[in-house]
Design a protein around this motif. Structure first.
Motif, PDB file in Angstrom:
ATOM      1  N   GLU A 180       0.840  -1.200   0.000  1.00 30.75           N
ATOM      2  CA  GLU A 180       0.000   0.000   0.000  1.00 30.75           C
ATOM      3  C   GLU A 180       0.881   1.258   0.000  1.00 30.75           C
ATOM      4  O   GLU A 180       0.396   2.347   0.198  1.00 30.75           O
ATOM      5  CB  GLU A 180      -0.937  -0.005   1.207  1.00 30.75           C
ATOM      6  CG  GLU A 180      -2.062  -1.025   1.115  1.00 30.75           C
ATOM      7  CD  GLU A 180      -2.948  -0.791  -0.094  1.00 30.75           C
ATOM      8  OE1 GLU A 180      -3.445   0.331  -0.236  1.00 30.75           O
ATOM      9  OE2 GLU A 180      -3.108  -1.716  -0.916  1.00 30.75           O
ATOM     10  N   PHE A 231      -0.065   5.161  -0.403  1.00 32.26           N
ATOM     11  CA  PHE A 231      -0.822   5.810  -1.479  1.00 32.26           C
ATOM     12  C   PHE A 231      -1.926   6.699  -0.912  1.00 32.26           C
ATOM     13  O   PHE A 231      -2.186   7.768  -1.416  1.00 32.26           O
ATOM     14  CB  PHE A 231      -1.431   4.760  -2.416  1.00 32.26           C
ATOM     15  CG  PHE A 231      -0.411   4.178  -3.343  1.00 32.26           C
ATOM     16  CD1 PHE A 231      -0.061   4.842  -4.504  1.00 32.26           C
ATOM     17  CD2 PHE A 231       0.227   2.983  -3.045  1.00 32.26           C
ATOM     18  CE1 PHE A 231       0.901   4.330  -5.358  1.00 32.26           C
ATOM     19  CE2 PHE A 231       1.198   2.457  -3.883  1.00 32.26           C
ATOM     20  CZ  PHE A 231       1.532   3.133  -5.042  1.00 32.26           C
ATOM     21  N   HIS A 232      -2.566   6.187   0.164  1.00 29.22           N
ATOM     22  CA  HIS A 232      -3.727   6.896   0.701  1.00 29.22           C
ATOM     23  C   HIS A 232      -3.490   7.312   2.147  1.00 29.22           C
ATOM     24  O   HIS A 232      -2.570   6.846   2.792  1.00 29.22           O
ATOM     25  CB  HIS A 232      -4.963   5.997   0.606  1.00 29.22           C
ATOM     26  CG  HIS A 232      -5.152   5.435  -0.755  1.00 29.22           C
ATOM     27  ND1 HIS A 232      -5.442   6.213  -1.861  1.00 29.22           N
ATOM     28  CD2 HIS A 232      -5.064   4.161  -1.215  1.00 29.22           C
ATOM     29  CE1 HIS A 232      -5.534   5.450  -2.923  1.00 29.22           C
ATOM     30  NE2 HIS A 232      -5.301   4.201  -2.571  1.00 29.22           N
ATOM     31  N   ASN A 275       5.345   1.607  -8.039  1.00 34.07           N
ATOM     32  CA  ASN A 275       4.738   0.587  -7.186  1.00 34.07           C
ATOM     33  C   ASN A 275       5.787  -0.333  -6.591  1.00 34.07           C
ATOM     34  O   ASN A 275       6.906  -0.396  -7.090  1.00 34.07           O
ATOM     35  CB  ASN A 275       3.804  -0.286  -8.013  1.00 34.07           C
ATOM     36  CG  ASN A 275       2.609   0.475  -8.486  1.00 34.07           C
ATOM     37  OD1 ASN A 275       2.079   1.294  -7.761  1.00 34.07           O
ATOM     38  ND2 ASN A 275       2.181   0.216  -9.716  1.00 34.07           N
TER      39      ASN A 275
END
Lengths: 434, 434
Positions: A180, A231-232, A275
């Motif tokens: 993530e 990412f978040h 990624n």
């Protein structure tokens, strides 16, 4: 024998060299342009060349040439939030920082000097017939091209086209998992006088729990930084929308870097996000006809810096297996697979765990205590005790064996605790006093 | 709205029907021919329709029509090695055996009667543009065809082309695992008078540890058997080379079947071997544009007989979510995914475990004891205690909830043991006597 290698990255170029030296005819295809002609590559973190990688290069007589391109890192420099620094040595050899494109160009160049080895760039693999075997390509003019070597090698990375064709309709095990977290590259330029603006002989690390950054020194006085964020969420890439968002994140977590990167906010937002994927698969071979190496069969998270090092080991093992079973390629590929698979499985597991440890290095007293004990025991017991990181980085002990030893050591530290440390230390001292 | 569904199997045809009934325009594409025109299908085990599947069919008014095609199985008949039989009832409803092609034709037929629904067969999907969205196909004459619906549905099975396109270059989680076992189909024909040659209202099971067989009754007096063997080893497919190899295996392990299958050895060797794959992936949706259902997003081992049943549940949940968020397809697909994913993850885990239990049913006293306790408690406590198999098969309790309850029950049985059984039984009796 005739080999077609798909992928001229680290794994493919190194294997071409290794097979070429054994007298095989090798053609390497890559969809990208020749790395010797590229302005700059932004496809990966800087590379860390450790003992295994260097041993592999040495076995092909390249280590001296490579050493001219590296910057040695003797240890890890932790950057605390308050600006304080803490150094911990890597032990013998250390890790050598090298820019991907430099090493890539060197390997291609060296391979090209071997008779029977050639490279074909800008040529994309579209599939493999695993039984003939044959490989299809599309050349830069859009024409298709089919080659029929004795063996096809998939060195074409985590999203390998060779793997997909080889496994089509087979009972193939496959899994891919993403973190993530992703990462973006930043560049700290050299000072006006061309020198490094931080210590130039260490690996710099800013561990902050959920987020982290690290930097490799380059020969030209600059640093290449990798900034790892989720990412978040609050500190995620998706909440950094303006240059001032980026700057306040750095002011809070990486204050000492803020002034070192010109136009930090703008630059950061312009960079692509990469990624972090891990790929596990089986089998790696199809009879004596198709074989995978490197990321194509075992992409790992990059935080142990073993991707390239393990790919070189793959290439040497494959070359050795072909020599061991001359005339029986099926047996040779089977041997290669059997010997490498447990080791790269171990590497994947260790790389996964290492990420959590890296991020938490500063915060977790348990991790710090264990590391301190580890280092103490290593000093006292010499080669009879070695921290995992040292086994992975400073030795060529097979990964599976390193993992096994580390598990055993971890258990000793965990269950026996301080008393074990004391007893072992005493025992070691007795031995030394004799 | 306009939907293009790729795949006219159970999931696709059922969804077409369900969406069509809601007034959507639906076109279903399949690379295979129309099931209503096919002589016979040999692509899968016979199907077991359980409570959830039947409830789903009922919600579309199809259950009466379907019941004409089924053979009810009221329980499981264990065939021991010595020829002895042991029956255990399934509980209310049981499982309905149905031939895949019969149900497939019925669903396609029913969907075709809904205005706005149409099927296009012999047309292979070659890829999806997830952002437009659009789907590309090749028709039977080799011409390409591109359609641009509002939503693309991937109902194209474990090796879904829609999934591959949707996940291309995304951080998609994916894993596929194969069992080291495969299966072949055998057919036990009806007796001369058209009757069944074994009990016709049960699921027949021959569990033998490493190998097993099971059989479903058909309406014409025949049985469809699935013979599950490892690929390799003493009893593996690869060591069965001659008809007499096959016959001696059956003589040893399935002696009562030997005489029921004509030309057993020859027939067995002519049959194709099918794989057993489990697929797990995330995400299942791309914005409001592409969505996966059924095996395309959660293929499971077939031994709990829930593949079709869970696909029907997917279709109903998707239809309900679209109605729940009319005008906001992104929210609708997100709701569908969020509600289904934990349940199909639970199903995958249960299906995996069930295989080991099925094979070992006869051998393991622990499994038998737990099952006996389970059944006893179910009888005594009624709806407050239900064995896992009953929750999966006889109810529409969401899989994740069933798994959770079963785990709790298992823990009670395991840790509290006999005393818990006694206490619970006593408690229940007290309650009944009030």
């Amino acid at each position: 024998m005739e080999f077609a290698i798909v992928g001229a990255g680290m794994a493919g170029a190194f294997l071409a060299l290794s097979l070429g030296r054994q007298g095989h005819a090798v053609t390497v295809y890559d969809r990208r342009p020749d790395p010797r002609e590229m302005a700059s590559a932004v496809t990966s973190m800087n590379l860390g060349l450790s003992r295994r990688g260097l041993a592999a290069l040495d076995s092909l007589g390249l280590s001296e040439e490579v050493k001219r391109l590296v910057v040695p890192m003797h240890g890890r420099m932790l950057h605390n939030l308050d600006g304080g620094l803490r150094f911990s040595a890597y032990g013998e050899g250390g890790i050598l920082a090298i820019q991907r494109q430099d090493l890539s160009a060197l390997l291609v160049d060296a391979a090209c000097r071997v008779p029977g080895v050639r490279f074909v760039f800008d040529t994309r693999c579209t599939g493999v017939d695993r039984d003939l075997p044959s490989v299809s390509f599309v050349d830069p003019d859009g024409r298709s091209l089919v080659v029929k070597p004795d063996v096809v090698v998939g060195a074409d990375g985590a999203f390998s086209a060779v793997r997909r064709s080889m496994h089509h309709d087979q009972r193939a095990e496959f899994s891919q998992h993403y973190l993530e977290w992703g990462w973006r590259e930043l560049h700290i330029p050299a000072a006006a006088d061309g020198t490094h603006r931080m210590a130039d002989d260490v690996f710099h690390l800013w561990p902050r729990g959920d987020i982290m950054m690290f930097a490799h020194p380059n020969r030209d006085g600059s640093f290449t930084c990798s900034c790892v964020l989720p990412f978040h969420g609050t500190h995620g890439f998706d909440s950094l929308r303006t240059p001032s968002d980026v700057e306040s994140l750095f002011r809070e977590y990486f204050p000492d870097v803020l002034s070192l990167v010109p136009d930090l906010g703008e630059t950061f937002l312009r960079q692509p996000t990469f990624n972090l994927v891990t790929v596990s698969t089986a089998p790696w071979v199809h009879e004596g006809k198709v074989v995978l190496i490197g990321d194509a069969c075992h992409a790992v998270y990059p935080f142990l810096a073993q991707g390239m090092n393990s790919a070189f080991e793959d290439a040497l093992e494959l070359t050795a297996s072909l020599a061991h079973h001359t005339g029986d390629t099926t047996a040779a590929l089977a041997r290669y697979y059997t010997r490498r698979k447990p080791n790269t499985d171990a590497l994947a597991a260790m790389s996964h765990r290492n990420f959590a440890e890296l991020r938490d290095t500063v915060r977790s007293p348990a991790v710090r205590l264990e590391r301190a004990c580890d280092t103490l025991l290593e000093k006292v017991l010499r080669h009879r005790w070695m921290p995992l990181h040292a086994m992975v980085t400073n030795t060529t002990i097979p990964y599976a064996q390193a993992q096994h030893r580390a598990t055993r050591q971890h258990r000793i530290l965990k269950y026996a605790g301080a008393s074990a440390v004391a007893a072992l230390t005493a025992a070691a001292f007795r031995r030394f006093r004799r």
